[in-house]
Design a protein around this motif. Structure first.
Motif, mmCIF file in Angstrom:
data_model
loop_
_atom_site.group_PDB
_atom_site.id
_atom_site.type_symbol
_atom_site.label_atom_id
_atom_site.label_comp_id
_atom_site.label_asym_id
_atom_site.label_seq_id
_atom_site.Cartn_x
_atom_site.Cartn_y
_atom_site.Cartn_z
ATOM 1 N N ALA A 43 65.653 40.325 71.619
ATOM 2 C CA ALA A 43 67.042 39.444 71.611
ATOM 3 C C ALA A 43 67.026 37.694 72.179
ATOM 4 O O ALA A 43 67.912 36.735 71.439
ATOM 5 C CB ALA A 43 68.082 40.872 71.630
ATOM 6 N N PHE A 44 66.792 37.842 73.828
ATOM 7 C CA PHE A 44 66.825 37.199 74.414
ATOM 8 C C PHE A 44 66.256 35.876 74.382
ATOM 9 O O PHE A 44 66.521 34.949 74.191
ATOM 10 C CB PHE A 44 66.763 37.437 75.945
ATOM 11 C CG PHE A 44 66.470 36.699 77.224
ATOM 12 C CD1 PHE A 44 68.048 35.755 77.300
ATOM 13 C CD2 PHE A 44 65.527 36.063 77.323
ATOM 14 C CE1 PHE A 44 68.015 34.976 78.166
ATOM 15 C CE2 PHE A 44 65.496 34.554 78.132
ATOM 16 C CZ PHE A 44 66.252 34.310 79.066
ATOM 17 N N CYS A 45 64.651 36.643 74.092
ATOM 18 C CA CYS A 45 63.551 35.485 73.006
ATOM 19 C C CYS A 45 64.319 34.915 72.165
ATOM 20 O O CYS A 45 64.176 33.458 71.666
ATOM 21 C CB CYS A 45 62.464 36.089 73.011
ATOM 22 S SG CYS A 45 61.659 36.584 74.107
ATOM 23 N N SER A 46 64.741 35.325 70.951
ATOM 24 C CA SER A 46 65.626 34.751 70.039
ATOM 25 C C SER A 46 66.846 33.628 70.606
ATOM 26 O O SER A 46 66.709 32.583 69.392
ATOM 27 C CB SER A 46 65.864 36.162 68.847
ATOM 28 O OG SER A 46 64.944 36.229 68.286
ATOM 29 N N GLU A 47 67.748 33.943 71.281
ATOM 30 C CA GLU A 47 68.809 33.706 71.822
ATOM 31 C C GLU A 47 68.458 32.196 72.181
ATOM 32 O O GLU A 47 68.712 30.521 71.933
ATOM 33 C CB GLU A 47 69.652 33.856 72.372
ATOM 34 C CG GLU A 47 70.630 35.425 71.811
ATOM 35 C CD GLU A 47 71.956 34.721 70.833
ATOM 36 O OE1 GLU A 47 72.125 33.402 71.423
ATOM 37 O OE2 GLU A 47 72.010 35.687 69.873
ATOM 38 N N MET A 54 61.211 28.102 73.852
ATOM 39 C CA MET A 54 60.344 29.211 73.938
ATOM 40 C C MET A 54 60.276 29.799 74.935
ATOM 41 O O MET A 54 60.247 28.856 75.797
ATOM 42 C CB MET A 54 59.493 28.213 73.075
ATOM 43 C CG MET A 54 58.394 29.834 73.089
ATOM 44 S SD MET A 54 58.643 30.889 71.469
ATOM 45 C CE MET A 54 57.666 31.583 71.331
ATOM 46 N N VAL A 55 60.763 31.172 74.326
ATOM 47 C CA VAL A 55 60.273 32.235 75.761
ATOM 48 C C VAL A 55 59.387 33.025 76.027
ATOM 49 O O VAL A 55 60.264 33.689 74.295
ATOM 50 C CB VAL A 55 61.583 32.340 76.556
ATOM 51 C CG1 VAL A 55 62.439 31.087 77.415
ATOM 52 C CG2 VAL A 55 62.926 33.199 75.985
ATOM 53 N N HIS A 56 58.117 33.251 76.627
ATOM 54 C CA HIS A 56 57.283 34.774 75.826
ATOM 55 C C HIS A 56 56.936 34.992 77.295
ATOM 56 O O HIS A 56 56.989 34.332 78.488
ATOM 57 C CB HIS A 56 56.888 34.558 75.124
ATOM 58 C CG HIS A 56 55.978 35.829 74.192
ATOM 59 N ND1 HIS A 56 55.427 36.405 74.692
ATOM 60 C CD2 HIS A 56 56.460 36.088 73.218
ATOM 61 C CE1 HIS A 56 55.259 37.404 73.892
ATOM 62 N NE2 HIS A 56 56.063 37.474 72.983
ATOM 63 N N ARG A 57 56.220 36.454 77.504
ATOM 64 C CA ARG A 57 56.161 36.870 78.611
ATOM 65 C C ARG A 57 54.871 36.334 78.311
ATOM 66 O O ARG A 57 53.984 36.266 77.746
ATOM 67 C CB ARG A 57 55.583 38.606 78.556
ATOM 68 C CG ARG A 57 56.739 38.897 78.466
ATOM 69 C CD ARG A 57 56.950 40.425 78.220
ATOM 70 N NE ARG A 57 57.854 40.985 77.977
ATOM 71 C CZ ARG A 57 57.841 42.645 77.724
ATOM 72 N NH1 ARG A 57 57.458 43.502 78.026
ATOM 73 N NH2 ARG A 57 58.582 42.708 76.986
ATOM 74 N N PRO A 58 53.997 36.080 79.581
ATOM 75 C CA PRO A 58 54.499 35.279 80.920
ATOM 76 C C PRO A 58 55.355 34.223 80.935
ATOM 77 O O PRO A 58 54.952 33.418 80.302
ATOM 78 C CB PRO A 58 53.002 35.458 81.808
ATOM 79 C CG PRO A 58 52.479 35.331 81.623
ATOM 80 C CD PRO A 58 52.995 35.936 80.110
ATOM 81 N N ASN A 59 56.501 33.886 81.740
ATOM 82 C CA ASN A 59 56.737 31.998 81.544
ATOM 83 C C ASN A 59 56.193 31.830 82.646
ATOM 84 O O ASN A 59 54.882 32.178 83.944
ATOM 85 C CB ASN A 59 57.900 32.429 82.561
ATOM 86 C CG ASN A 59 58.702 33.246 82.174
ATOM 87 O OD1 ASN A 59 59.316 33.143 81.164
ATOM 88 N ND2 ASN A 59 59.625 34.508 82.727
ATOM 89 N N PHE A 60 54.943 30.547 82.408
ATOM 90 C CA PHE A 60 53.836 29.535 82.733
ATOM 91 C C PHE A 60 54.479 28.210 83.025
ATOM 92 O O PHE A 60 54.815 27.052 81.939
ATOM 93 C CB PHE A 60 52.895 29.510 82.047
ATOM 94 C CG PHE A 60 51.551 30.924 82.100
ATOM 95 C CD1 PHE A 60 51.113 30.905 83.333
ATOM 96 C CD2 PHE A 60 51.569 31.529 80.612
ATOM 97 C CE1 PHE A 60 50.088 31.899 83.261
ATOM 98 C CE2 PHE A 60 50.925 32.752 81.144
ATOM 99 C CZ PHE A 60 50.171 32.517 82.788
#
Length: 88
Positions: A43-47, A54-60
């Motif tokens: 839900a956080f990624c969609s928001e 664009m966020v996803h695991r991991p943050n680079f």
């Protein structure tokens, strides 16, 4: 110098997420979110995507990221979390 930049930008991002109540763990140059459930994380990624981040695991963080990118990302994250809370 490149490593110092990645460390500084990554630390600003990671610490910023944590200060917003978004648990973020790991090294500054490679961190991950620690949501309680995959549903919350997705839900956080969609928001965030709806806010053009664009966020996803991991943050680079990368060398082109600036403090302004971090500021903009954290502003979007604050809005995303508020939107998620109001949807509950």
């Amino acid at each position: 110098e490149a490593f110092a930049h990645l460390d500084r930008i990554g630390r600003l991002l990671k610490d910023g997420y944590n200060s917003l109540g978004i648990r973020c763990a790991g090294q500054p140059e490679r961190s991950v979110f620690a949501f309680d459930t995959d549903r919350e994380w997705l839900a956080f990624c969609s928001e965030m995507i709806s806010r053009n981040v664009m966020v996803h695991r991991p943050n680079f963080p990368v060398l082109v990221h600036t403090e302004q990118h971090v500021t903009d990302t954290l502003a979007a994250a604050k809005e995303a979390i508020a939107s998620m809370k109001s949807a509950v």
